[in-house]
Design a protein around this motif. Structure first.
Motif, PDB file in Angstrom:
ATOM      1  N   THR A  70       0.832  -1.119   0.161  1.00  0.00           N
ATOM      2  CA  THR A  70      -0.222   0.077   0.015  1.00  0.00           C
ATOM      3  C   THR A  70       0.789   1.087   0.238  1.00  0.00           C
ATOM      4  OG1 THR A  70      -1.912  -1.133   1.141  1.00  0.00           O
ATOM      5  CG2 THR A  70      -1.746   1.363   1.417  1.00  0.00           C
ATOM      6  N   ALA A  71       1.860   1.534   0.818  1.00  0.00           N
ATOM      7  CA  ALA A  71       2.661   2.620   1.055  1.00  0.00           C
ATOM      8  C   ALA A  71       3.587   3.061  -0.313  1.00  0.00           C
ATOM      9  CB  ALA A  71       3.429   2.413   2.014  1.00  0.00           C
ATOM     10  N   ALA A  72       4.129   1.723  -0.773  1.00  0.00           N
ATOM     11  CA  ALA A  72       4.809   1.867  -1.885  1.00  0.00           C
ATOM     12  C   ALA A  72       3.874   2.307  -3.236  1.00  0.00           C
ATOM     13  CB  ALA A  72       5.619   0.750  -2.301  1.00  0.00           C
ATOM     14  N   LEU A  73       2.747   1.768  -3.430  1.00  0.00           N
ATOM     15  CA  LEU A  73       1.964   2.249  -4.385  1.00  0.00           C
ATOM     16  C   LEU A  73       1.434   3.662  -4.147  1.00  0.00           C
ATOM     17  CD1 LEU A  73       0.062   1.790  -6.852  1.00  0.00           C
ATOM     18  CD2 LEU A  73      -1.644   0.818  -4.992  1.00  0.00           C
ATOM     19  N   ALA A  74       1.082   4.196  -2.904  1.00  0.00           N
ATOM     20  CA  ALA A  74       0.845   5.522  -2.780  1.00  0.00           C
ATOM     21  C   ALA A  74       1.631   6.550  -3.234  1.00  0.00           C
ATOM     22  CB  ALA A  74       0.619   5.472  -1.087  1.00  0.00           C
ATOM     23  N   GLN A  75       3.119   6.272  -3.105  1.00  0.00           N
ATOM     24  CA  GLN A  75       4.032   7.175  -3.313  1.00  0.00           C
ATOM     25  C   GLN A  75       4.345   7.029  -4.837  1.00  0.00           C
ATOM     26  OE1 GLN A  75       7.132   5.273  -1.079  1.00  0.00           O
ATOM     27  NE2 GLN A  75       7.130   6.876   0.592  1.00  0.00           N
ATOM     28  N   ARG A  76       4.095   5.852  -5.581  1.00  0.00           N
ATOM     29  CA  ARG A  76       4.356   5.717  -7.038  1.00  0.00           C
ATOM     30  C   ARG A  76       2.916   6.656  -7.779  1.00  0.00           C
ATOM     31  NH1 ARG A  76       5.012   0.568  -6.521  1.00  0.00           N
ATOM     32  NH2 ARG A  76       2.916  -0.158  -7.360  1.00  0.00           N
ATOM     33  N   ILE A  77       1.842   6.526  -7.087  1.00  0.00           N
ATOM     34  CA  ILE A  77       0.733   7.250  -7.856  1.00  0.00           C
ATOM     35  C   ILE A  77       0.550   8.633  -7.433  1.00  0.00           C
ATOM     36  CG2 ILE A  77      -0.614   4.952  -8.135  1.00  0.00           C
ATOM     37  CD1 ILE A  77      -2.256   6.123  -5.897  1.00  0.00           C
ATOM     38  N   GLY A  78       1.586   9.276  -6.634  1.00  0.00           N
ATOM     39  CA  GLY A  78       1.480  10.833  -6.346  1.00  0.00           C
ATOM     40  C   GLY A  78       0.713  11.124  -5.226  1.00  0.00           C
ATOM     41  N   ILE A  79       0.529  10.618  -4.391  1.00  0.00           N
ATOM     42  CA  ILE A  79      -0.011  10.999  -3.019  1.00  0.00           C
ATOM     43  C   ILE A  79       1.004  11.819  -2.461  1.00  0.00           C
ATOM     44  CG2 ILE A  79      -0.859  10.313  -0.514  1.00  0.00           C
ATOM     45  CD1 ILE A  79      -2.394   7.898  -2.098  1.00  0.00           C
ATOM     46  N   ASN A  80       0.608  12.932  -1.933  1.00  0.00           N
ATOM     47  CA  ASN A  80       1.809  13.807  -1.330  1.00  0.00           C
ATOM     48  C   ASN A  80       2.294  13.531  -0.007  1.00  0.00           C
ATOM     49  OD1 ASN A  80      -0.986  15.925  -2.637  1.00  0.00           O
ATOM     50  ND2 ASN A  80       1.015  16.423  -3.220  1.00  0.00           N
ATOM     51  N   HIS A  81       1.718  12.910   0.970  1.00  0.00           N
ATOM     52  CA  HIS A  81       2.178  12.492   2.034  1.00  0.00           C
ATOM     53  C   HIS A  81       1.729  11.258   2.403  1.00  0.00           C
ATOM     54  CE1 HIS A  81       2.821  16.918   2.528  1.00  0.00           C
ATOM     55  NE2 HIS A  81       1.682  17.118   2.297  1.00  0.00           N
ATOM     56  N   VAL A  82       2.720  10.313   2.606  1.00  0.00           N
ATOM     57  CA  VAL A  82       2.834   9.022   2.986  1.00  0.00           C
ATOM     58  C   VAL A  82       3.342   8.697   4.218  1.00  0.00           C
ATOM     59  CG1 VAL A  82       3.112   6.475   2.460  1.00  0.00           C
ATOM     60  CG2 VAL A  82       2.666   8.389   0.693  1.00  0.00           C
ATOM     61  N   ILE A  83       2.416   8.295   5.432  1.00  0.00           N
ATOM     62  CA  ILE A  83       2.869   7.937   6.718  1.00  0.00           C
ATOM     63  C   ILE A  83       2.644   6.540   6.782  1.00  0.00           C
ATOM     64  CG2 ILE A  83       2.686   8.287   9.075  1.00  0.00           C
ATOM     65  CD1 ILE A  83       1.260  11.171   8.325  1.00  0.00           C
ATOM     66  N   VAL A  84       3.848   5.883   7.379  1.00  0.00           N
ATOM     67  CA  VAL A  84       3.770   4.411   7.649  1.00  0.00           C
ATOM     68  C   VAL A  84       3.977   4.181   9.318  1.00  0.00           C
ATOM     69  CG1 VAL A  84       4.371   2.241   7.206  1.00  0.00           C
ATOM     70  CG2 VAL A  84       4.459   3.940   5.591  1.00  0.00           C
ATOM     71  N   HIS A  85       2.698   3.658   9.985  1.00  0.00           N
ATOM     72  CA  HIS A  85       2.870   3.326  11.288  1.00  0.00           C
ATOM     73  C   HIS A  85       3.815   1.966  11.308  1.00  0.00           C
ATOM     74  CE1 HIS A  85      -1.291   5.192  12.451  1.00  0.00           C
ATOM     75  NE2 HIS A  85      -0.263   6.166  12.372  1.00  0.00           N
ATOM     76  N   ASP A  86       4.736   1.955  12.229  1.00  0.00           N
ATOM     77  CA  ASP A  86       5.496   0.994  12.581  1.00  0.00           C
ATOM     78  C   ASP A  86       4.816  -0.411  13.054  1.00  0.00           C
ATOM     79  OD1 ASP A  86       7.861   2.244  11.774  1.00  0.00           O
ATOM     80  OD2 ASP A  86       8.224   3.038  13.818  1.00  0.00           O
ATOM     81  N   ASN A  87       3.718   0.055  13.717  1.00  0.00           N
ATOM     82  CA  ASN A  87       2.685  -1.245  14.386  1.00  0.00           C
ATOM     83  C   ASN A  87       1.523  -0.844  14.038  1.00  0.00           C
ATOM     84  OD1 ASN A  87       4.922  -2.736  15.997  1.00  0.00           O
ATOM     85  ND2 ASN A  87       5.164  -0.608  17.193  1.00  0.00           N
ATOM     86  N   ASN A  88       0.460  -1.732  13.959  1.00  0.00           N
ATOM     87  CA  ASN A  88      -0.970  -1.463  13.868  1.00  0.00           C
ATOM     88  C   ASN A  88      -1.611  -0.881  15.032  1.00  0.00           C
ATOM     89  OD1 ASN A  88      -3.904  -2.171  13.717  1.00  0.00           O
ATOM     90  ND2 ASN A  88      -3.392  -2.551  11.687  1.00  0.00           N
ATOM     91  N   ARG A  89      -2.055   0.532  14.600  1.00  0.00           N
ATOM     92  CA  ARG A  89      -2.829   1.279  15.826  1.00  0.00           C
ATOM     93  C   ARG A  89      -4.197   1.118  15.820  1.00  0.00           C
ATOM     94  NH1 ARG A  89       1.091   6.845  15.571  1.00  0.00           N
ATOM     95  NH2 ARG A  89       3.124   6.006  15.159  1.00  0.00           N
ATOM     96  N   GLY A  90      -4.551   0.589  14.598  1.00  0.00           N
ATOM     97  CA  GLY A  90      -6.125   0.660  14.713  1.00  0.00           C
ATOM     98  C   GLY A  90      -6.808   1.948  13.774  1.00  0.00           C
ATOM     99  N   TYR A  91      -8.235   1.432  13.607  1.00  0.00           N
ATOM    100  CA  TYR A  91      -8.784   2.595  12.737  1.00  0.00           C
ATOM    101  C   TYR A  91      -8.734   3.875  13.255  1.00  0.00           C
ATOM    102  CZ  TYR A  91     -12.626   4.491   9.843  1.00  0.00           C
ATOM    103  OH  TYR A  91     -13.513   5.262   9.190  1.00  0.00           O
ATOM    104  N   GLY A  92      -9.016   3.803  14.583  1.00  0.00           N
ATOM    105  CA  GLY A  92      -9.109   5.408  15.362  1.00  0.00           C
ATOM    106  C   GLY A  92      -7.823   5.863  15.255  1.00  0.00           C
ATOM    107  N   GLY A  93      -6.645   5.053  15.592  1.00  0.00           N
ATOM    108  CA  GLY A  93      -5.270   5.769  15.671  1.00  0.00           C
ATOM    109  C   GLY A  93      -4.971   6.054  14.475  1.00  0.00           C
ATOM    110  N   ASN A  94      -5.347   5.394  13.313  1.00  0.00           N
ATOM    111  CA  ASN A  94      -5.063   5.881  11.991  1.00  0.00           C
ATOM    112  C   ASN A  94      -5.551   7.158  11.528  1.00  0.00           C
ATOM    113  OD1 ASN A  94      -5.028   6.275   8.981  1.00  0.00           O
ATOM    114  ND2 ASN A  94      -4.562   3.733   8.867  1.00  0.00           N
ATOM    115  N   GLN A  95      -6.979   7.347  11.872  1.00  0.00           N
ATOM    116  CA  GLN A  95      -7.425   8.536  11.858  1.00  0.00           C
ATOM    117  C   GLN A  95      -7.144   9.830  12.441  1.00  0.00           C
ATOM    118  OE1 GLN A  95     -11.908   9.003  11.353  1.00  0.00           O
ATOM    119  NE2 GLN A  95     -11.803   6.958  11.819  1.00  0.00           N
ATOM    120  N   LYS A  96      -6.345   9.615  13.958  1.00  0.00           N
ATOM    121  CA  LYS A  96      -5.699  10.621  14.435  1.00  0.00           C
ATOM    122  C   LYS A  96      -4.493  11.036  13.595  1.00  0.00           C
ATOM    123  CE  LYS A  96      -7.310   8.744  19.002  1.00  0.00           C
ATOM    124  NZ  LYS A  96      -6.664   7.911  20.299  1.00  0.00           N
ATOM    125  N   SER A  97      -3.691  10.172  13.085  1.00  0.00           N
ATOM    126  CA  SER A  97      -2.682  10.558  12.462  1.00  0.00           C
ATOM    127  C   SER A  97      -2.875  11.280  11.291  1.00  0.00           C
ATOM    128  CB  SER A  97      -1.746   9.161  11.811  1.00  0.00           C
ATOM    129  OG  SER A  97      -0.966   8.576  12.976  1.00  0.00           O
TER     130      SER A  97
END
Length: 250
Positions: free
Chosen positions: A46-73
């Motif tokens: 997912t992250a590599a594809l996001a960078q490849r298609i031109g998404i401006n900011h790609v953040i990768v969590h080291d550990n799965n933080r959950g759906y709510g934790g993702n939204q916070k980021s």
């Protein structure tokens, strides 16, 4: 940008490589200024594809933080880069990105500070293949929430949401869960803080690659939703005090 407001689209992503590009390509780039994807420790590219298609900011969590934790980021990054309007689009292509412009326009014109895309208004959910048991559960939970919170939303459980980022100066999302109940906590916070939520009808698609949670997680989510609504009612009645309703001090 729309009416002088900077628009940031955020993608809370987990194993979204199969549907991300299709979702991204449907965005209305004439108004979208920047895009943010937060990869919650996916097991695919997912992250590599996001960078490849031109998404401006790609953040990768080291550990799965959950759906709510993702939204916070997601929201914290949108605020950091100066977004005036932030809109969450699920990268699983369950919701059409074609509504982004309409939802942002409502906020930019000062009609509502928050807009949800509802699968329940009209017949979008069932026509799109929502299973009957999920539809019934959605209706029962929404009715219960409307009674407890004294509102009239058609649904509380959509994952397609747009916000004027000024609301985050008042509500504190860091006090919310990192799990799925985050969605309902932020909704309760918005209403408790005196903001209103507008809705637009939204078609939806249910297919193998669309995200979903199993029956056990759904049951835990449902109980959590009802508890959030009870917290709201108890706090409004002066019979309880809950940290999610503590407003920010600016």
């Amino acid at each position: 940008m729309i009416d002088g407001k900077k628009v940031v689209v955020v993608f809370p992503a987990y194993n979204a490589a199969k549907t991300l590009e299709k979702t991204f390509n449907e965005l209305p780039f004439d108004i979208v200024d920047e895009t943010v994807l937060v990869d919650d420790a996916s097991k695919d590219d997912t992250a590599a594809l996001a960078q490849r298609i031109g998404i401006n900011h790609v953040i990768v969590h080291d550990n799965n933080r959950g759906y709510g934790g993702n939204q916070k980021s997601c929201y914290n990054k949108a605020i950091e880069i100066g977004g005036d309007i932030v809109i969450m689009v699920h990268p699983d292509y369950q919701y059409t990105p074609l509504l982004v412009k309409a939802m942002c326009s409502i906020i930019a014109n000062g009609v509502f500070p928050v807009v949800y895309a509802s699968r329940i208004l009209g017949k979008g959910a069932l026509k799109g293949g929502m299973p009957w048991y999920k539809y019934v559960a959605n209706r029962i939970l929404t009715l219960s929430q409307n009674i407890l919170i004294n509102q009239k939303l058609s649904e509380y459980h959509t994952g397609y949401r747009a916000f004027d980022t000024s609301i985050f100066k008042k509500i504190d999302i860091e006090k919310n869960s990192d799990d799925f109940v985050f969605d309902n906590q932020i909704t309760a916070q918005i209403f408790y803080s005196g903001f209103e939520i507008g809705e637009v009808t939204c078609p939806t698609k249910y297919f193998d690659d669309a995200s979903s949670i199993n029956l056990k997680r759904s049951s835990i989510y449902g109980l959590g939703v009802l508890w959030v609504s009870m917290q709201y009612r108890l706090q409004k009645m002066g019979l309880g005090k809950f940290r999610i309703f503590e407003m920010k001090i600016n």
